[in-house]
Design an enzyme around this catalytic site. Structure first.
Site: not given
Ligand code: MN
Length: 417
Positions: A252, A256, A198, A236, A239, A200, A362, A232, A132, A125
């Site tokens: 993560k 996925t 996420e 948080r 993380q 993607e 975000e 993804d 971002h 990834d």
């Molecule tokens: Mn990602």
């Protein structure tokens, strides 16, 4: 480029994701039959194992379509991919001589269960969307140090887990993990409290490089078999506590999701677009010989359990700073071998505006600005029972090259002793 016309009438509407121009590759089953290769056309699936058995499509090679993955076809390389696509267009075009022979091998998508389209050999990834990276960096380090010093020179990535890549429709259990609140003395273990998505694109590598063999960006582009939508999922709070110094790990690794249809590079060809202007010249091995991004409109919806979905963001794949070809060339630059079935996540795709942000981190600005859904609920991060859906399409003249959807519903965390 205009819409090509098929004798499969549902493929000829402006709003279908799967006109004759698209022909994406998936793996499906019906009524408990074995999963096998199929091609989407309108609201139908062409059963590739059946057309192969009927002698309508042959690969002239040792690959077969009665398998639950496309990896063997990928490994035959770009010349065979082109021949296969040309034959499918021939069989499905309006006025095809083979229409009566092919028609019995169409299955309604509504009757099919979709499976993973390929065996994911490895999953990497990236972090290659500048909006971002700026948003997240501003939240965590302030606007002055938002972009790490390497960011404009390297498509930053980490090696993810292939074992937890799942097909759209698979429920995702809220992960457990170790977290530490900023004001707490010690870490604790339990369900993630800041669960995120996420948005993607996933690039699927179709051919192989040898150990020690670097490739050019042009060669990398030719190695890409196709693209899928990719979510993804990200924890948080886990993380934030674990990510220094080696990057994300369990935050993560738990899941996925990808969309079930691999949209080929050939189908996307009319929608090629360039990466944005370089702010610092890239080293020669990363320079692109031509446009290698694609103009693909993307959207995220969120639906609380049993309630209607609200669109929470709209953006476009062309917002990325690095293309998948650049990422792949960088990945192989050290001599790391790439294999058929390698999956490369683009990195979160955010645009410059607030409504174009590809993650809840975000959109809610770190949880400080809750979103209000059309149903009246507010959200900062994902709650149990919420369904998140990604969708995307490249828009042509009276047709679109669609990706279908990438859907996941969050279930409660498993109880942990
Ligand atoms: Mn990602």
């Amino acid at each position: 480029m205009t819409r090509m016309t098929s004798w499969v009438v549902s493929a000829n509407t402006a709003d279908t994701h799967f006109p004759l121009n698209n022909l994406p590759y998936g793996v499906f089953s019906t009524n408990g039959t074995d999963p096998r290769c199929g091609v989407a056309i309108g609201d139908m699936i062409l059963d590739m194992a059946a057309v192969e058995a009927a002698g309508l499509v042959t690969l002239d090679e040792d690959a077969a379509f009665d398998l639950p993955f496309w990896n063997d076809v990928m490994e035959l390389g770009p010349e065979v991919w082109s021949k296969l696509r040309a034959r499918l267009i021939e069989l499905l075009s309006e006025g095809a001589a083979e229409q009566d022979a092919v028609a019995p091998h169409l299955v309604p998508q509504a009757d099919a269960e979709m499976h993973m389209p390929m065996l994911v050999s490895e999953y990497t990834d990236f972090y290659a969307g500048k909006h971002h990276a700026m948003n997240v960096g501003t939240m965590f380090r302030g606007p002055e140090h938002a972009l790490p010093p390497n960011w404009l020179h390297i498509p930053i990535g980490y090696n993810g887990r292939a074992s937890s890549v799942v097909v759209s429709g698979t429920d995702i259990a809220r992960p457990n993990g170790q977290t530490k609140a900023p004001d707490a003395d010690a870490p604790s273990f339990g369900p993630c409290k800041r669960l995120d998505i996420e948005l993607e694109m996933g690039a699927i590598v179709g051919t192989t490089t040898e150990l020690g063999q670097p490739i050019t960006v042009a060669e990398a582009d030719q190695m890409i078999f196709g693209y899928v939508l990719l979510n993804d999922w990200s924890a948080r709070d886990i993380q934030a506590w674990e990510y220094q110094p080696l990057g994300p790990f369990q935050a993560k690794a738990f899941a996925t999701s990808i969309s079930p249809w691999i949209v080929t590079r050939a189908a996307l060809e009319p929608f090629r677009t360039s990466t944005p202007e370089r702010e610092k010249d890239l080293l020669p091995y990363l320079q692109e010989p031509g446009p290698m991004l694609y103009d693909i409109d993307l959207e995220i919806t969120m639906a609380p359990a049993g309630k209607a979905a609200t669109t929470i963001a709209r953006t476009n794949y062309s917002q990325m700073y690095y293309s998948a070809a650049q990422q792949l060339a960088h990945h192989a630059s050290s001599g790391c071998p790439m294999t058929a079935g390698d999956l490369l996540g683009s990195g979160t795709i955010s645009g410059p505006e607030k409504a174009e942000r590809g993650s809840l981190l975000e959109l809610s600005w770190g949880g400080k600005e809750p979103l209000t859904l059309d149903t009246g609920e507010t959200r900062t991060f994902i709650e149990d029972g919420d369904t998140l859906t990604l969708t995307g399409a490249a828009r042509g003249d009276g047709y679109q090259i669609g990706f279908g959807t990438c859907v996941g519903t969050i279930t409660p965390a498993v109880t942990f002793p």
